[in-house]
Design a protein around this motif. Structure first.
Motif, PDB file in Angstrom:
ATOM      1  N   ALA A  34      29.971 -51.363  24.060  1.00 13.84           N
ATOM      2  CA  ALA A  34      30.309 -50.186  24.840  1.00 13.84           C
ATOM      3  C   ALA A  34      30.356 -48.931  23.968  1.00 13.84           C
ATOM      4  O   ALA A  34      29.836 -47.873  24.342  1.00 13.84           O
ATOM      5  N   VAL A  35      31.010 -49.029  22.808  1.00 18.77           N
ATOM      6  CA  VAL A  35      31.109 -47.866  21.915  1.00 18.77           C
ATOM      7  C   VAL A  35      29.736 -47.485  21.380  1.00 18.77           C
ATOM      8  O   VAL A  35      29.380 -46.296  21.323  1.00 18.77           O
ATOM      9  N   LEU A  36      28.941 -48.472  20.985  1.00 23.26           N
ATOM     10  CA  LEU A  36      27.600 -48.193  20.474  1.00 23.26           C
ATOM     11  C   LEU A  36      26.752 -47.501  21.534  1.00 23.26           C
ATOM     12  O   LEU A  36      26.066 -46.505  21.253  1.00 23.26           O
ATOM     13  N   THR A  37      26.796 -48.005  22.761  1.00 22.89           N
ATOM     14  CA  THR A  37      26.022 -47.397  23.840  1.00 22.89           C
ATOM     15  C   THR A  37      26.476 -45.962  24.097  1.00 22.89           C
ATOM     16  O   THR A  37      25.650 -45.061  24.298  1.00 22.89           O
ATOM     17  N   GLU A  38      27.772 -45.748  24.065  1.00 21.47           N
ATOM     18  CA  GLU A  38      28.301 -44.425  24.391  1.00 21.47           C
ATOM     19  C   GLU A  38      27.937 -43.372  23.358  1.00 21.47           C
ATOM     20  O   GLU A  38      27.537 -42.261  23.701  1.00 21.47           O
ATOM     21  N   LEU A  39      28.055 -43.715  22.075  1.00 21.96           N
ATOM     22  CA  LEU A  39      27.969 -42.701  21.024  1.00 21.96           C
ATOM     23  C   LEU A  39      26.638 -42.674  20.283  1.00 21.96           C
ATOM     24  O   LEU A  39      26.419 -41.785  19.447  1.00 21.96           O
ATOM     25  N   LEU A  40      25.741 -43.613  20.563  1.00 25.56           N
ATOM     26  CA  LEU A  40      24.479 -43.679  19.824  1.00 25.56           C
ATOM     27  C   LEU A  40      23.685 -42.373  19.840  1.00 25.56           C
ATOM     28  O   LEU A  40      23.120 -41.992  18.806  1.00 25.56           O
ATOM     29  N   PRO A  41      23.619 -41.634  20.944  1.00 26.70           N
ATOM     30  CA  PRO A  41      22.854 -40.374  20.904  1.00 26.70           C
ATOM     31  C   PRO A  41      23.355 -39.386  19.866  1.00 26.70           C
ATOM     32  O   PRO A  41      22.581 -38.540  19.394  1.00 26.70           O
ATOM     33  N   ALA A  42      24.639 -39.461  19.490  1.00 23.28           N
ATOM     34  CA  ALA A  42      25.182 -38.499  18.530  1.00 23.28           C
ATOM     35  C   ALA A  42      24.463 -38.566  17.192  1.00 23.28           C
ATOM     36  O   ALA A  42      24.330 -37.547  16.505  1.00 23.28           O
ATOM     37  N   LEU A 118      24.467 -42.158  33.019  1.00 20.49           N
ATOM     38  CA  LEU A 118      25.535 -42.172  34.021  1.00 20.49           C
ATOM     39  C   LEU A 118      25.850 -43.600  34.446  1.00 20.49           C
ATOM     40  O   LEU A 118      27.021 -43.983  34.596  1.00 20.49           O
ATOM     41  N   THR A 119      24.806 -44.404  34.650  1.00 24.42           N
ATOM     42  CA  THR A 119      25.005 -45.808  35.019  1.00 24.42           C
ATOM     43  C   THR A 119      25.766 -46.549  33.918  1.00 24.42           C
ATOM     44  O   THR A 119      26.706 -47.311  34.193  1.00 24.42           O
ATOM     45  N   ALA A 120      25.365 -46.319  32.668  1.00 24.92           N
ATOM     46  CA  ALA A 120      26.071 -46.957  31.560  1.00 24.92           C
ATOM     47  C   ALA A 120      27.527 -46.514  31.515  1.00 24.92           C
ATOM     48  O   ALA A 120      28.426 -47.316  31.214  1.00 24.92           O
ATOM     49  N   GLY A 121      27.784 -45.248  31.832  1.00 25.78           N
ATOM     50  CA  GLY A 121      29.154 -44.751  31.847  1.00 25.78           C
ATOM     51  C   GLY A 121      30.019 -45.442  32.885  1.00 25.78           C
ATOM     52  O   GLY A 121      31.191 -45.746  32.643  1.00 25.78           O
ATOM     53  N   VAL A 122      29.447 -45.690  34.059  1.00 28.86           N
ATOM     54  CA  VAL A 122      30.182 -46.419  35.097  1.00 28.86           C
ATOM     55  C   VAL A 122      30.530 -47.821  34.602  1.00 28.86           C
ATOM     56  O   VAL A 122      31.646 -48.317  34.801  1.00 28.86           O
ATOM     57  N   MET A 123      29.573 -48.473  33.943  1.00 30.87           N
ATOM     58  CA  MET A 123      29.846 -49.799  33.385  1.00 30.87           C
ATOM     59  C   MET A 123      30.943 -49.729  32.333  1.00 30.87           C
ATOM     60  O   MET A 123      31.803 -50.601  32.239  1.00 30.87           O
ATOM     61  N   GLY A 124      30.905 -48.661  31.513  1.00 33.49           N
ATOM     62  CA  GLY A 124      31.916 -48.510  30.480  1.00 33.49           C
ATOM     63  C   GLY A 124      33.309 -48.317  31.050  1.00 33.49           C
ATOM     64  O   GLY A 124      34.286 -48.894  30.543  1.00 33.49           O
ATOM     65  N   GLY A 125      33.415 -47.497  32.100  1.00 36.85           N
ATOM     66  CA  GLY A 125      34.715 -47.305  32.733  1.00 36.85           C
ATOM     67  C   GLY A 125      35.284 -48.606  33.274  1.00 36.85           C
ATOM     68  O   GLY A 125      36.493 -48.864  33.168  1.00 36.85           O
ATOM     69  N   THR A 126      34.423 -49.441  33.847  1.00 34.05           N
ATOM     70  CA  THR A 126      34.849 -50.743  34.364  1.00 34.05           C
ATOM     71  C   THR A 126      35.289 -51.664  33.229  1.00 34.05           C
ATOM     72  O   THR A 126      36.324 -52.336  33.311  1.00 34.05           O
ATOM     73  N   LEU A 127      34.510 -51.681  32.157  1.00 33.17           N
ATOM     74  CA  LEU A 127      34.785 -52.588  31.042  1.00 33.17           C
ATOM     75  C   LEU A 127      36.090 -52.251  30.335  1.00 33.17           C
ATOM     76  O   LEU A 127      36.940 -53.124  30.110  1.00 33.17           O
ATOM     77  N   TRP A 128      36.288 -50.970  29.995  1.00 35.15           N
ATOM     78  CA  TRP A 128      37.468 -50.593  29.216  1.00 35.15           C
ATOM     79  C   TRP A 128      38.755 -50.780  29.994  1.00 35.15           C
ATOM     80  O   TRP A 128      39.809 -51.032  29.409  1.00 35.15           O
ATOM     81  N   ALA A 129      38.687 -50.661  31.313  1.00 35.78           N
ATOM     82  CA  ALA A 129      39.892 -50.833  32.111  1.00 35.78           C
ATOM     83  C   ALA A 129      40.374 -52.282  32.139  1.00 35.78           C
ATOM     84  O   ALA A 129      41.519 -52.538  32.511  1.00 35.78           O
TER      85      ALA A 129
END
Length: 410
Positions: A34-42, A118-129
């Motif tokens: 999840a973290v890798l997917t979120e921040l990789l563009p940086a 955006l789709t990945a973000g929705v998955m991330g919100g579900t996962l972290w919760a």
């Protein structure tokens, strides 16, 4: 009270069963993904921008979009899915990551790439919760802290190893390969989870604590406000570290990310030693060190040794922040309300990432990269002042181990 057995009245667990290490490591790998997917563009701004036909700042907004989707999805999706069996929800989120990263790896359209994020973000919100609560349910109450620490270590490993490796892979094979790798690993992780992570039923409606009641507990809002200020400040700088380093004459982004990631490992280790006895002082010290690092980057980045040294201090300071803030949150909420409090923090965490990457992009375009550390310094100072003021409820000077943290079990 919890029914964990103790020996000698000291609160030390006796004959504790071994941790289900394989299952916990699978959850930790999910956090890593999840973290890798979120921040990789940086770390890939200069490489992605030409292929997508946009500026580096707009590529940075791919991080913003992910975090915004996580922010909007975490609470409503958590509420909607709480009644479903846990493992299928976890597997569904990971397959969503695989699909989103695959589309990102193949897309040449900024619009399509943004939709995938955006789709990945929705998955991330579900996962972290659900990750922290899942880990807590896999072990007896007296082993809960260690289990959660193992899962959250995936964050540190993603920062210290995943992002530098992804940036290096992009340098060798192109940025698309950097997104294809987590897509494949997410599919393999599903197999691991099916074999090693136990299934749990969903929550019956009568056992669900309303979010509003948890948010109103003393200290909760203060902890969440520190989370927001810290994450906005961190993300302002972290999302745009590549252009900042290049403008400062230190253009080796992979090395900068490696230094930061390695320093976070030291930070999480140091925090693990200090958190139970000195949470308040450790957090105050970490925020002060963070502020000092930003001051150095703002004032002296042109000097060759300043960028890696300041980034190392920043990594040490930030590395333990999730553990410190999560512990303070559970202390304030009680373990009975920890899952609900975590869903609130997930929302605030992602709001901070979205606001930080957006703010950083606006600052970059309007004032240039040299303004980034000063913006971060202001926000970290707000977090530091909030912790200093939260002596009574959120960040007390004396923290009797296991008393407030288990208050919700009484």
């Amino acid at each position: 009270m919890t029914t964990a057995s103790v020996s000698g009245g000291t609160g030390t667990p006796s004959a504790a069963p071994p941790l289900p290490l394989s299952g916990l490591l699978a959850l930790s790998t999910a956090a890593f993904t999840a973290v890798l997917t979120e921040l990789l563009p940086a770390g890939l701004l200069p490489r992605m921008a030409p292929d997508l036909g946009v500026s580096e700042a707009r590529v940075g907004f791919l991080v913003t979009g992910y975090a915004l989707a996580s922010f909007l999805a975490a609470i409503p999706l958590t509420a909607a899915l709480r009644g479903l069996p846990r493992r299928p929800v976890l597997i569904g989120a990971l397959l969503g990551f695989a699909a989103a990263n695959t589309v990102t790896a193949l897309s040449s359209s900024y619009g399509l790439t943004f939709a995938a994020r955006l789709t990945a973000g929705v998955m991330g919100g579900t996962l972290w919760a659900m990750l922290v609560g899942y880990a807590a349910r896999m072990v007896p109450a007296e082993r809960r802290g260690r289990a959660i620490a193992i899962v959250l270590a995936g964050i540190t490993l993603a920062l210290s190893l995943g992002l530098p490796a992804g940036t290096a892979l992009a340098g060798a094979l192109g940025w698309r390969a950097a997104f294809a790798a987590p897509a494949v690993s997410a599919v393999l992780l599903v197999v691991w989870i099916r074999r090693r992570v136990p299934g749990f039923p969903g929550e019956p409606p009568g056992q669900r604590v309303p979010l509003v009641r948890v948010a109103a507990l003393p200290g909760i809002c203060t902890v969440l406000s520190v989370t927001l200020a810290l994450l906005v400040g961190h993300q302002v700088m972290y999302t745009y570290i590549a252009p900042f380093a290049e403008d400062a004459g230190f253009g080796r982004t992979a090395l900068v990310l490696l230094v930061f990631g390695a320093a976070t490992v030291a930070g999480i280790w140091l925090t693990g030693v200090l958190v139970d006895r000195h949470l308040r002082r450790t957090l105050l010290g970490a925020l002060a060190l963070f502020a000092a690092a930003m001051l150095a980057l703002g004032a002296w980045a042109a000097h060759a040794a300043v960028v890696p040294a300041a980034v190392a201090l920043w990594g040490v300071a930030f590395g333990g922040a999730p553990t410190l803030i999560q512990t303070a949150l559970v202390d304030a909420s009680g373990t009975a309300n920890a899952d609900v409090a975590t869903s609130l923090q997930t929302t605030v965490y992602n709001a901070g990432i979205a606001a930080g990457s957006l703010t950083g992009g606006l600052v970059l375009e309007s004032s240039g990269s040299t303004a980034l550390p000063w913006t971060t310094l202001l926000l970290v100072t707000v977090a530091l002042a909030t912790v200093a003021a939260g002596r009574r409820r959120a960040f007390p000077s004396e923290r009797p181990f296991g008393v407030r943290a288990n208050a919700g079990d009484d």
